[in-house]
Scaffold this active site. Structure first.
Site, PDB file in Angstrom:
ATOM      1  N   ASP A  45       0.406  -1.484   0.080  1.00 61.63           N
ATOM      2  CA  ASP A  45       0.326  -0.022   0.252  1.00 61.63           C
ATOM      3  C   ASP A  45       1.199   1.024   0.122  1.00 61.63           C
ATOM      4  OD1 ASP A  45      -2.005  -1.843  -0.080  1.00 61.63           O
ATOM      5  OD2 ASP A  45      -2.431  -0.873   1.880  1.00 61.63           O
ATOM      6  N   GLU A  49     -12.138  -1.849  -2.380  1.00 62.60           N
ATOM      7  CA  GLU A  49     -11.498  -0.935  -1.540  1.00 62.60           C
ATOM      8  C   GLU A  49      -9.998  -0.335  -2.226  1.00 62.60           C
ATOM      9  OE1 GLU A  49     -10.399  -3.846   1.367  1.00 62.60           O
ATOM     10  OE2 GLU A  49      -9.063  -5.338   0.062  1.00 62.60           O
TER      11      GLU A  49
END
Length: 471
Positions: free
Chosen positions: A47, A215
């Site tokens: 991420d 997401e």
């Protein structure tokens, strides 16, 4: 994310989480090989934020204990890790996210004006009691981080937009938007105030919800469409990850987004569970970055880069980098333009922020009114947004006549506000899409305040500009 597990230290072996990577913005070519980038040094990442560049150094922010980051001068070998908060964190997080222990998720980064802004997520596993905060610095090489506090919060409700996974992008009109969210209430987007780094609008729900496995949003724009990238499935399970990347599109950043289709499958050779896509607009090309789990190394999370093209109004992916740098454009970013005739800089006269503010040349003094966001629209066209006023460079009254004045106006997408940046000697000509004429220092002036007009291209140095990236 709905379910997240993470490593505890920023080391080469670190990671158990998933997200995005990268953004190179130099005018020169990025030396990518014919296949995926072979990252070394600290090869793992989960991420990560868009990679930012300060001078000759790239900065890669990612999930970990603290907001840790590594550095590189070639985007291949990464090292020299550090932590933005130095092992602590702002006190406001303790009240917003009870039980937080210093493990920050999924940062997102963008340059706005004279600062680098870094957005970070604070949450706990499996909860929607979360918050996104923002910190900024005017230099990454010599940082002086200033925490600006909370941007948005979620309170643990089962249908709330979970305040994690922030991603930032700049639209054709110069506005900046933050998308975010995960399972629970789905994905949201809001405009960002570029002076404060905080929300400039209310949050609009744009996709997902009801605990769907959606997401890690990322929005980009190409031509008339906004593209919403997101992941479906479960991450953070190594070789068992069910992540894959999908995309939908809309004619408005606020949606509705439709036409959902697969973009990157769950497995491609040894690459499993890709997720958290990010996009680099480099030299007129689109490059994507994401993480994947390496089946050849027991599910170690690594970085992957592919090239993205468009066909029939939809993106598709390729690993063919043989034509790198041949897209015939420049990299998005913040620039100043200096006249090869006078050495003076394009600016809005008097730092005017009103519609009609005149574009002139002047000695460079560092003001935002002398800096311009170059925003890639695709098809070799760009909007030029003044960093001081956030208005677009505009051919006055939509004229196609030689000598027409150049000013600023609220951006609305007309051909008179779109430009081509054509290589010309050691600089560029700035060509109006509307008229086919180029920016010209009127009457070969070398004086401060010399007026800028459009004129037929003559090849003169009063029509050639050096693009200087502002880091």
């Amino acid at each position: 994310m709905h379910n997240k597990t993470h490593s505890s230290t920023p080391t080469p072996g670190f990671i158990k989480h998933c997200r995005r990577w990268l953004a190179s913005v130099a005018l020169g070519l990025l030396a990518l090989p014919a296949s995926a980038l072979d990252v070394t040094g600290i090869p793992n990442s989960h991420d990560p934020a868009t990679i930012m560049k300060d001078g000759d150094t790239y900065f890669h922010f990612t999930t970990g204990n603290g907001i840790w980051y590594s550095r590189s001068t070639d985007m291949v070998n990464w090292g020299n890790p550090a932590d933005v908060f130095g092992g602590s964190w702002p006190n406001w997080i303790n009240d917003a996210v009870p039980g937080f222990e210093g493990h920050f998720w999924a940062p997102g980064a963008i340059q706005m004006g004279d600062y680098y802004y870094l957005y970070y997520s604070a949450s706990t596993f499996g909860s929607s009691r979360s918050a996104i905060g923002v910190v900024r610095t005017n230099s990454l090489k010599n940082p002086n981080w200033q925490d600006l506090g909370m941007v948005v919060q979620s309170y643990g409700g089962s249908d709330e937009i979970n305040a994690i996974d922030a991603a930032l992008f700049r639209d054709h009109d110069g506005k900046v938007y933050m998308s975010y969210g995960s399972w629970f209430g789905g994905l949201g987007v809001a405009e960002i105030n570029q002076s404060t780094g905080k929300l400039a609008s209310s949050v609009t729900h744009i996709y997902g919800g009801g605990h769907q496995s959606i997401e890690a949003p990322y929005i980009t724009r190409n031509g008339d469409y906004y593209y919403l990238f997101f992941t479906r499935g479960n991450c953070c399970q190594g070789v068992d990850s069910t992540y894959r990347v999908q995309v939908a599109r809309s004619t408005s950043v606020f949606g509705p987004y439709s036409g959902e289709r697969n973009l990157i499958p769950n497995q491609d050779g040894n690459r499993k569970g890709p997720g958290h896509i990010g996009i680099i607009k480099q030299d007129g090309c689109n490059y994507t970055s994401m993480h994947y789990y390496d089946l050849n190394e027991n599910g170690t999370a690594k970085l992957d880069i592919q090239r993205m093209n468009f066909s029939g109004g939809w993106p598709y992916m390729t690993r063919n980098f043989s034509s790198i740098g041949s897209c015939g454009g420049v990299s998005e970013g913040l620039y100043r333009f200096t006249s090869q005739l006078s050495g003076k800089t394009l600016e809005i006269s008097g730092a005017d922020t009103a519609n009609g503010g005149n574009v002139v040349q002047y000695d460079f003094n560092g003001g935002l009114h002398q800096k311009w966001y170059v925003v890639d629209q695709g098809a070799g066209q760009y909007s030029l947004i003044n960093a001081g006023s956030l208005k677009g460079m505009d051919v006055w009254e939509g004229s196609t006549a030689a000598g027409a004045n150049i000013a600023q106006w609220d951006y609305w997408g007309s051909a008179g506000q779109k430009w081509r940046l054509n290589a010309a000697g050691t600089g560029v000509e700035i060509e109006s899409v509307l008229s086919g004429m180029v920016l010209d220092v009127y009457n070969f002036s070398t004086a401060n305040g010399g007026n800028i007009v459009q004129w037929n291209s003559t090849g003169g140095n009063n029509q050639r500009w050096n693009m200087i990236r502002q880091y």
